[in-house]
Design a protein around this motif. Sequence first.
Motif, short mmCIF file in Angstrom:
data_model
loop_
_atom_site.label_atom_id
_atom_site.label_comp_id
_atom_site.label_asym_id
_atom_site.label_seq_id
_atom_site.Cartn_x
_atom_site.Cartn_y
_atom_site.Cartn_z
N ALA A 153 -34.40 31.69 8.94
CA ALA A 153 -33.12 31.12 8.50
C ALA A 153 -32.99 31.23 6.99
O ALA A 153 -31.91 31.54 6.47
N ALA A 154 -34.08 31.00 6.26
CA ALA A 154 -34.04 31.09 4.81
C ALA A 154 -33.75 32.51 4.35
O ALA A 154 -32.99 32.75 3.40
N ALA A 155 -34.35 33.50 5.03
CA ALA A 155 -34.10 34.90 4.68
C ALA A 155 -32.65 35.27 4.97
O ALA A 155 -32.03 36.03 4.21
N PHE A 156 -32.11 34.74 6.05
CA PHE A 156 -30.69 34.99 6.39
C PHE A 156 -29.79 34.42 5.30
O PHE A 156 -28.84 35.07 4.85
N ARG A 157 -30.09 33.20 4.85
CA ARG A 157 -29.28 32.59 3.79
C ARG A 157 -29.37 33.40 2.51
O ARG A 157 -28.37 33.55 1.79
N LEU A 211 -31.48 38.28 11.76
CA LEU A 211 -32.26 37.03 11.70
C LEU A 211 -33.70 37.29 12.09
O LEU A 211 -34.64 36.73 11.52
N GLN A 212 -33.90 38.16 13.08
CA GLN A 212 -35.26 38.49 13.51
C GLN A 212 -35.94 39.39 12.47
O GLN A 212 -37.09 39.17 12.10
N LEU A 254 -33.07 27.93 12.42
CA LEU A 254 -33.23 26.84 11.46
C LEU A 254 -34.23 25.81 11.98
O LEU A 254 -35.03 25.25 11.23
N GLU A 255 -34.23 25.60 13.28
CA GLU A 255 -35.11 24.60 13.89
C GLU A 255 -36.50 25.17 14.17
O GLU A 255 -37.51 24.50 13.91
N GLY A 311 -24.35 22.85 5.73
CA GLY A 311 -24.38 22.13 7.00
C GLY A 311 -23.08 22.19 7.77
O GLY A 311 -22.99 21.67 8.88
N LEU A 312 -22.06 22.83 7.19
CA LEU A 312 -20.78 23.01 7.87
C LEU A 312 -20.68 24.44 8.40
O LEU A 312 -20.97 25.41 7.69
#
Length: 344
Positions: free
Chosen positions: A275-279, A322-323, A268-269, A237-238
Amino acid sequence: MLRAEGPSTGSGNGSGHPPTVEQRYDGVILANGTLAEPNVPGFRGDFTGEILHTSAYKAATQLTGKRVLIIGAGNSGCDIAVDAVHHAASVDMSVRRGYYFVPRYLFGKPSDTLNQGRPLPARIKQFVDTRVLRAFTGDPVRFGFPKPDYKIYESHPIVNTLILNHLGQGDLRVVPDIDRFDGRTVHFRDGSSAEYDTVLLATGYKLDYPFVDRAELDWAGMAPRLFLNAFTRSFNGLYVMGMIEASGIGWQGRYEQAALIAAYLSALERHPDRAAAFRARVAGEPWPDLTGGYNYLGLERMSYYVNKDAYRGAVRAAPAALQADATARSPRRPRRSASRGVTA
């Protein structure tokens, strides 16, 4: 949970300090910059004159009529020296290492825009630019600077050649590293000494996020270890904005970094699978090399330094990832049969 001290709205807590305010956020962007905490080194002895850090320097008139010693020859130190020669009684500059000096303009263009979009390999650029600069500026060793013990671009160059003009005219001089202070006398490592009224510390800044536990930023050594200098590996979250330094990266590179953080927060929203795949990529795959092939000096101020072309290329590619990650890595959703009401 983010805690901050806010203005008192009532009688306070009786201690004279404003109350602590707590707010909960899904994410916090740290954007207090890299120039918030002055680096003030320690010296042997005591100086009884005036000691200033460049953060306290506002105008050259502060130095009028004074014998000034500038410690450090970074861009701020050289800019101040060029101003000071018109006001101070004398100006000396204490340095420990050699520097490369780059004109603000080359061939009629800002020097940091040359080869824009067409980066040369590091070794070729170092070979070519060293010779081009020598033709334009001469050898800084002739003006009193030590010979650099590193190649150009392995440390941030000095974008100021007026300093060399003033050295050549005798308006200021280069002196060795500091040995100790003794009243208003400064002793140097070569055994020489001189008296000064003001010592100006052009010693840079320390990277500092005092309101966050360093472990939360995966702080290793002299700087946090962040993906593209922005994301923690744990995605706790930072997010960090502006922890980049590079020759010629300018506001555009920082804008692109901000756009990447915004793209991730938007995913993320709106598209949590993306977002999960990016992480997952950040956690499981090698991070891009941001050095551009340069062997940067192991200095604190270089600990978050990047090559502008390598960094901007990686940052521009990340939003597209991200896409793409959402299509390539998100699990298949079961298809429901309209006639039988079963999943396949």
